[in-house]
Design an enzyme around this catalytic site. Structure first.
Site, PDB file in Angstrom:
ATOM      1  N   ALA A 134       0.411   4.915   5.849  1.00  0.00           N
ATOM      2  CA  ALA A 134       0.132   6.334   5.877  1.00  0.00           C
ATOM      3  C   ALA A 134       0.262   6.744   6.876  1.00  0.00           C
ATOM      4  O   ALA A 134      -0.148   6.136   8.340  1.00  0.00           O
ATOM      5  CB  ALA A 134      -0.883   6.154   5.100  1.00  0.00           C
ATOM      6  N   GLY A 150       1.109   2.109   3.121  1.00  0.00           N
ATOM      7  CA  GLY A 150       2.191   2.929   1.928  1.00  0.00           C
ATOM      8  C   GLY A 150       3.315   2.549   2.680  1.00  0.00           C
ATOM      9  O   GLY A 150       4.128   2.537   1.808  1.00  0.00           O
ATOM     10  N   GLU A 153       3.775  -0.089   0.205  1.00  0.00           N
ATOM     11  CA  GLU A 153       3.897  -0.146  -1.492  1.00  0.00           C
ATOM     12  C   GLU A 153       5.170   1.255  -1.721  1.00  0.00           C
ATOM     13  O   GLU A 153       5.859   0.868  -3.102  1.00  0.00           O
ATOM     14  CB  GLU A 153       2.685   0.831  -1.886  1.00  0.00           C
ATOM     15  CG  GLU A 153       1.961   0.297  -1.788  1.00  0.00           C
ATOM     16  CD  GLU A 153      -0.026   1.108  -1.562  1.00  0.00           C
ATOM     17  OE1 GLU A 153       0.070   2.672  -0.976  1.00  0.00           O
ATOM     18  OE2 GLU A 153      -0.260   1.077  -2.875  1.00  0.00           O
ATOM     19  N   GLU A 175      -4.283  -2.320   4.606  1.00  0.00           N
ATOM     20  CA  GLU A 175      -5.337  -1.027   4.210  1.00  0.00           C
ATOM     21  C   GLU A 175      -7.308  -1.449   4.553  1.00  0.00           C
ATOM     22  O   GLU A 175      -7.943  -0.550   4.938  1.00  0.00           O
ATOM     23  CB  GLU A 175      -5.180  -0.344   3.088  1.00  0.00           C
ATOM     24  CG  GLU A 175      -4.404   0.507   2.792  1.00  0.00           C
ATOM     25  CD  GLU A 175      -3.558  -0.538   2.617  1.00  0.00           C
ATOM     26  OE1 GLU A 175      -2.504  -1.929   2.572  1.00  0.00           O
ATOM     27  OE2 GLU A 175      -2.309   0.684   1.999  1.00  0.00           O
TER      28      GLU A 175
END
Lengths: 263, 260
Positions: free
Chosen positions: B68, B111, B114, B134
């Site tokens: 992210a 991300g 993901e 993360e």
């Protein structure tokens, strides 16, 4: 970086890395690892280098780890050999295998311990007739590292690999050639000239194609036959898009010598 | 496509396949809100475009998406996170009813990993690395990383990735079922596109139904899943494409699917 434990130069497309601690049989200490690492980084970055030649100064090629670097005094804390492998030997072996050009090793004398396995990690190994290979690890209670337990069974088969690594016998260059551990053994005085000429030849060849060959052969140890067929197809697709392929075919049609650029 | 996008490149539709390329090379394709909203918006548009039968999402030959946008995330407090529009974009991506195929080279982290798990099929280059780092930032995966990963690779590996932040290679990812094929990085997109094109030749209603019931397997019991499968199966008996498919098979000819 000014080198003290190695010599290094790139000339006419050939990078020559010479292990240079002759009084210690070119055994590795931390400084030599750092210098070799730096030199390999330069080879990788260089636009000029299309072949790497590794050899040693003096009577030995490389005696592996410099044991005087290891603290084994009674009562002292046990050394963490795994850490040294993780930091030094494994990255070295991995970068030799990943280098996208042929790596020639000219074994000028004894290659013992990690020294032998570093040689076996190179693409083509030449050895002087007086050179020898020893999996010395078993004699001091250790396991062959630097890829030895992976490479040896593939080079000489399980039975020979087991005896070599458990007995730690010295294998002559001629025996090593007979067993397929190395490409060729030559007279001592002819070694450097022959290695140089092979390196110069390879440096004029289609480098990308050679790098693809190297990649395919390495992958073959882990791939299934089907996966390998797919990989050959993919690498051939890429090889077919190189300038050198076009040059190779057109030189063949024109009946002239090709001029490869390694692109 | 008429739109100009900041963070992605969108190809023309070719043989039923549209390709979305994440294109923030300066930020390793970090998935800032803008980028996610652009993906979601493209998927929404092509949902009702019959010319698009499958979508490929890819990054560059070096990186898929490295996570992210940390700067953007750092600016959000709890209320900000609660109102984060990203949740809606992720939902749009998750609910895209057509096949979504990811072609992954290099890093697919946080991300990025993901997003990979939102895809129906994943082809990766042997240089790919997957991970949920993360935890290193004092946070946890927030776009399904803990849920889809667990359902895909099992508890122990999911825990290892999420709790340690370690990465796994393409080979490991294939061994664990996170992805379906490993190839050389130079061919990843080509292979994903070929697969998408093949799927694009299949009867679209059947493809859509198959994707829907397959994904339902994640959150239903086997009994309910089997019932849903049976319903979808029954539904397809009413399509022209099903009759065409069976007729072509019997007559030993190529089927001509119309999407009806």
């Amino acid at each position: 970086m000014a080198y003290e434990t190695i010599e290094f130069a790139i000339t006419d497309g050939v990078a020559v890395l010479t292990l240079n601690r002759p009084d210690r049989m070119n055994s590795f200490n931390t400084q030599m690892h750092a210098e070799v690492r730096d030199a390999l980084k330069q080879v990788k970055k260089s636009d000029e280098a299309r072949c790497l030649l590794i050899t040693g100064n003096g009577r030995g090629f490389c005696a592996g780890q410099d044991l005087s670097d290891r603290n084994v005094a009674p009562g002292a804390e046990m050394p963490n050999l795994g850490e040294s492998i993780e930091q030094n030997y494994n990255p070295l072996i991995r970068s030799l295998q990943a280098l996208e050009m042929p790596v020639i090793c000219a074994v000028n004398g004894v290659a013992a311990g990690a020294g032998a396995n570093i040689a076996f990690a190179c693409d083509i190994v030449l050895a002087a007739r007086s050179a020898s290979f020893i999996q010395a690890f078993c004699k001091i209670g250790l396991v062959p590292d630097s890829g030895g337990t992976w490479t040896l069974p593939r080079l000489v088969g399980h039975a020979r690999a087991t005896a070599l690594t458990m007995l730690g016998d010295k294998i002559s260059a001629e025996q090593a050639m007979a067993w397929g551990m190395i490409w060729k053994c030559v007279d001592d005085e002819a070694l450097q000239a022959e290695a140089q000429s092979m390196a110069r030849h390879l440096a004029t060849q289609p480098t990308k194609g050679l790098a693809f060959i190297k990649r395919a052969l390495q992958a073959s140890w882990n791939n299934s036959f089907d996966e390998q067929l797919d990989l050959e197809r993919d690498l051939q697709t890429l090889a077919g898009r190189t300038e050198d392929y076009r040059e190779g075919v057109s030189a063949f049609m024109d009946k002239r010598q090709p001029t490869f650029k390694g692109k | 496509m008429q739109h100009e996008y900041q963070d992605i490149l969108v190809s023309d539709v070719s043989s039923g396949v549209l390709t979305i390329t994440l294109n923030r090379p300066e930020a390793y394709n970090a998935l800032r809100t803008q980028l996610l909203s652009e993906i979601a918006s493209v998927l929404q548009q092509v949902t009702h475009d019959d010319a698009v039968r499958a979508v490929v999402v890819t990054g560059s030959e070096k990186v898929f998406a490295a996570g992210a946008d940390i700067k953007e995330m750092a600016a959000l407090d709890t209320v900000g996170v609660l109102n984060d529009p990203r949740v809606l974009h992720w939902r749009t991506i998750a609910q895209f009813p057509k096949p979504l195929i990811a072609a992954v080279n290099g890093f697919a982290l946080g991300g990025g990993c993901e997003l990979v798990m939102h895809a129906d099929i994943v082809i990766a280059g042997d240089n790919a690395q997957f991970g949920q780092p993360e935890i290193n930032l004092g946070i946890i995966p927030g776009a399904g990383g803990t849920q889809r990963l667990l359902r895909t690779v099992g508890k122990s590996m999911a825990m290892q990735l999420v709790l340690s932040g370690e990465f796994i290679s393409a080979q490991q990812a294939r061994d664990f079922g996170l992805i379906s094929e490993v190839t050389i990085p130079e061919r990843t997109l080509e292979r994903a596109t070929a697969l998408a094109r093949k799927i694009a030749t299949k009867p679209p209603i059947a493809v859509r139904q198959a994707k829907e019931v397959l994904l339902k397997a994640y959150d239903t019991t086997l009994e309910s899943g089997l019932t849903l499968e049976r319903k979808a199966f029954t539904l397809l008996a009413a399509t022209e494409d099903r009759n065409e498919g069976i007729a072509a098979f019997m007559e030993k000819r190529k089927p001509n699917f119309t999407g009806k």
